[in-house]
Write an enzyme that holds these catalytic residues in place. Structure first.
Site, PDB file in Angstrom:
ATOM      1  N   ASP A  11       1.757  -1.457 -10.335  1.00 46.13           N
ATOM      2  CA  ASP A  11       3.082  -1.897  -9.898  1.00 46.13           C
ATOM      3  C   ASP A  11       3.077  -3.426  -9.789  1.00 46.13           C
ATOM      4  O   ASP A  11       3.931  -4.014  -9.148  1.00 46.13           O
ATOM      5  CB  ASP A  11       3.363  -1.258  -8.532  1.00 46.13           C
ATOM      6  CG  ASP A  11       4.833  -1.273  -8.147  1.00 46.13           C
ATOM      7  OD1 ASP A  11       5.687  -1.405  -9.039  1.00 46.13           O
ATOM      8  OD2 ASP A  11       5.136  -1.159  -6.937  1.00 46.13           O
ATOM      9  N   ASP A  25      -7.770 -11.208  -8.910  1.00 47.53           N
ATOM     10  CA  ASP A  25      -6.738 -11.270  -9.946  1.00 47.53           C
ATOM     11  C   ASP A  25      -7.002 -10.152 -10.943  1.00 47.53           C
ATOM     12  O   ASP A  25      -8.126 -10.025 -11.441  1.00 47.53           O
ATOM     13  CB  ASP A  25      -6.815 -12.641 -10.639  1.00 47.53           C
ATOM     14  CG  ASP A  25      -5.595 -12.908 -11.504  1.00 47.53           C
ATOM     15  OD1 ASP A  25      -5.193 -11.998 -12.275  1.00 47.53           O
ATOM     16  OD2 ASP A  25      -5.047 -14.015 -11.416  1.00 47.53           O
ATOM     17  N   TRP A  62       2.113   2.863  -2.611  1.00 50.43           N
ATOM     18  CA  TRP A  62       1.632   3.743  -3.695  1.00 50.43           C
ATOM     19  C   TRP A  62       0.310   4.382  -3.265  1.00 50.43           C
ATOM     20  O   TRP A  62       0.041   5.535  -3.569  1.00 50.43           O
ATOM     21  CB  TRP A  62       1.445   2.967  -5.011  1.00 50.43           C
ATOM     22  CG  TRP A  62       2.726   2.753  -5.767  1.00 50.43           C
ATOM     23  CD1 TRP A  62       3.984   2.693  -5.247  1.00 50.43           C
ATOM     24  CD2 TRP A  62       2.872   2.592  -7.188  1.00 50.43           C
ATOM     25  NE1 TRP A  62       4.905   2.494  -6.251  1.00 50.43           N
ATOM     26  CE2 TRP A  62       4.244   2.432  -7.454  1.00 50.43           C
ATOM     27  CE3 TRP A  62       1.975   2.543  -8.251  1.00 50.43           C
ATOM     28  CZ2 TRP A  62       4.751   2.238  -8.745  1.00 50.43           C
ATOM     29  CZ3 TRP A  62       2.466   2.353  -9.542  1.00 50.43           C
ATOM     30  CH2 TRP A  62       3.851   2.202  -9.772  1.00 50.43           C
ATOM     31  N   LYS A 121       4.400  -1.141 -14.439  1.00 50.60           N
ATOM     32  CA  LYS A 121       5.736  -1.736 -14.302  1.00 50.60           C
ATOM     33  C   LYS A 121       5.856  -2.868 -15.303  1.00 50.60           C
ATOM     34  O   LYS A 121       4.932  -3.670 -15.469  1.00 50.60           O
ATOM     35  CB  LYS A 121       5.912  -2.287 -12.885  1.00 50.60           C
ATOM     36  CG  LYS A 121       7.165  -3.141 -12.748  1.00 50.60           C
ATOM     37  CD  LYS A 121       7.709  -3.143 -11.366  1.00 50.60           C
ATOM     38  CE  LYS A 121       6.947  -4.037 -10.420  1.00 50.60           C
ATOM     39  NZ  LYS A 121       7.450  -3.860  -9.041  1.00 50.60           N
ATOM     40  N   GLY A 123       0.776  -1.245   0.000  1.00 54.06           N
ATOM     41  CA  GLY A 123       0.000   0.000   0.000  1.00 54.06           C
ATOM     42  C   GLY A 123       0.804   1.290   0.000  1.00 54.06           C
ATOM     43  O   GLY A 123       0.253   2.345   0.266  1.00 54.06           O
ATOM     44  N   ASP A 177      -5.583  -6.143  -5.607  1.00 52.96           N
ATOM     45  CA  ASP A 177      -4.421  -7.020  -5.408  1.00 52.96           C
ATOM     46  C   ASP A 177      -4.926  -8.427  -5.103  1.00 52.96           C
ATOM     47  O   ASP A 177      -6.064  -8.614  -4.668  1.00 52.96           O
ATOM     48  CB  ASP A 177      -3.517  -6.530  -4.267  1.00 52.96           C
ATOM     49  CG  ASP A 177      -2.085  -7.041  -4.414  1.00 52.96           C
ATOM     50  OD1 ASP A 177      -1.189  -6.235  -4.719  1.00 52.96           O
ATOM     51  OD2 ASP A 177      -1.845  -8.265  -4.235  1.00 52.96           O
TER      52      ASP A 177
HETATM   53  C1  LIG Z   1       5.746  -4.884  -5.945  1.00 53.19           C
HETATM   54  S1  LIG Z   1       4.223  -5.254  -5.243  1.00 53.19           S
HETATM   55  C2  LIG Z   1       3.380  -3.725  -5.278  1.00 53.19           C
HETATM   56  C3  LIG Z   1       3.844  -2.732  -4.243  1.00 53.19           C
HETATM   57  C4  LIG Z   1       2.900  -1.557  -4.099  1.00 53.19           C
HETATM   58  N1  LIG Z   1       2.884  -0.724  -5.296  1.00 53.19           N
HETATM   59  C5  LIG Z   1       3.303  -0.687  -2.942  1.00 53.19           C
HETATM   60  O1  LIG Z   1       3.849   0.374  -3.193  1.00 53.19           O
HETATM   61  O2  LIG Z   1       3.048  -1.061  -1.797  1.00 53.19           O
HETATM   62  C6  LIG Z   1       3.440  -6.160  -6.524  1.00 53.19           C
HETATM   63  C7  LIG Z   1       2.025  -6.633  -6.189  1.00 53.19           C
HETATM   64  O3  LIG Z   1       1.420  -7.149  -7.370  1.00 53.19           O
HETATM   65  C8  LIG Z   1       0.460  -8.106  -6.953  1.00 53.19           C
HETATM   66  N2  LIG Z   1       0.064  -8.963  -8.070  1.00 53.19           N
HETATM   67  C9  LIG Z   1       0.848  -9.796  -8.806  1.00 53.19           C
HETATM   68  N3  LIG Z   1       0.107 -10.459  -9.708  1.00 53.19           N
HETATM   69  C10 LIG Z   1      -1.171 -10.024  -9.551  1.00 53.19           C
HETATM   70  C11 LIG Z   1      -2.402 -10.355 -10.193  1.00 53.19           C
HETATM   71  N4  LIG Z   1      -2.461 -11.268 -11.176  1.00 53.19           N
HETATM   72  N5  LIG Z   1      -3.529  -9.727  -9.769  1.00 53.19           N
HETATM   73  C12 LIG Z   1      -3.487  -8.814  -8.775  1.00 53.19           C
HETATM   74  N6  LIG Z   1      -2.347  -8.458  -8.118  1.00 53.19           N
HETATM   75  C13 LIG Z   1      -1.202  -9.066  -8.503  1.00 53.19           C
HETATM   76  C14 LIG Z   1       1.194  -8.881  -5.867  1.00 53.19           C
HETATM   77  O4  LIG Z   1       0.280  -9.556  -5.035  1.00 53.19           O
HETATM   78  C15 LIG Z   1       1.971  -7.765  -5.164  1.00 53.19           C
HETATM   79  O5  LIG Z   1       1.299  -7.327  -4.005  1.00 53.19           O
END
Ligand SMILES: C[S@@+](CC[C@H](N)C(=O)[O-])C[C@H]1O[C@@H](n2cnc3c(N)ncnc32)[C@H](O)[C@@H]1O
Length: 219
Positions: A110, A88, A51, A150, A49, A69
């Site tokens: 992200d 998802d 961002w 990203k 969280g 997420d």
């Molecule tokens: C690098 S973290 C994000 C960090 C966030 N922007 C922050 O600043 O706190 C990447 C996130 O992408 C989520 N993620 C990956 N694949 C996903 C999907 N198919 N659907 C939803 N979320 C996904 C992961 O669960 C993870 O929490």
């Protein structure tokens, strides 16, 4: 560069942020003005969280913030609520946040796949997420809206970039200072969404349909 990464980690801790990722979005927004005050924003791949912390303070109390997420977000935010869906991102559709706002100023992502360590596999999974997020952005962005995602750089990424170039007024790639040097990640920053008439029609049809009463959880 490891030292710089540690410096961002320490800075985030010192300033009470959830993750050092906050400095990536801050740098992108300072450079390209993605998050408008009072704006409507969707944050995809939002856990834990950091961002959201940035977005919430930037949009202010008149802003509208949605998040997605696979994992739950433990942090409870004050003032502006976050309309969170644990799902998802590949299942996002027109109706996901339809009850929150008819259209959005910015969609930021992200989201990153779990890495396998096999470069080509990870690049492919990352691109798959980007394409799904971009598809959603095209459905919900206001004309002129912004999209950030990203992506792990790869030869196929250039094709994706070219595709986005046709839909937005300006496209940039940026590797914020808070990214690890050795990481494949970079950010695609798209501004000035040019909405196709057909897409506008789809959105209007959906809006005209009776709301199904889907509720979003507020944090
Ligand atoms: C690098 S973290 C994000 C960090 C966030 N922007 C922050 O600043 O706190 C990447 C996130 O992408 C989520 N993620 C990956 N694949 C996903 C999907 N198919 N659907 C939803 N979320 C996904 C992961 O669960 C993870 O929490």
């Amino acid at each position: 560069m490891r030292k710089l990464h540690d410096a961002y980690f320490k800075q985030a801790k010192r300033e009470g942020h959830l993750a050092r990722s906050i400095y990536k979005l801050e740098e992108i927004d300072k450079k390209y003005s993605i998050i408008p005050t009072g704006g409507t924003v969707i944050d995809i791949g939002a856990c834990p969280g950091s961002w959201l912390e940035y977005i919430l303070q930037k949009v202010g109390e008149n802003g509208v913030v949605c998040a997605v997420d696979l994992k739950p977000i433990a942090k409870r935010f004050k003032n502006t609520p976050v309309h969170f869906k644990m799902m998802d991102l590949r299942d996002l559709n027109h109706e996901t946040f339809e009850d929150v706002a008819p259209a959005f100023d910015a969609v930021v992502s992200d989201a990153a796949p779990n890495t396998s360590g096999i470069r080509a596999v990870d690049q492919c999974r990352s691109l798959e997420l980007c394409e799904a997020v971009a598809e959603h952005a095209e459905l919900v962005l206001k004309p002129g809206g912004s999209f950030v995602c990203k992506v792990f750089e790869s030869p196929d990424f250039q094709q994706f970039r070219s595709k986005m170039q046709k839909k937005f007024g300006s496209i940039r790639t940026l590797k914020p200072r808070a990214c690890r040097d050795e990481s494949m990640e970079t950010y695609l920053v798209c501004k000035g969404f040019a909405q196709e008439p057909e897409e506008r029609k789809v959105r209007e049809d959906v809006k005209a349909r009776k709301k199904k009463g889907r509720r979003t959880r507020q944090y």
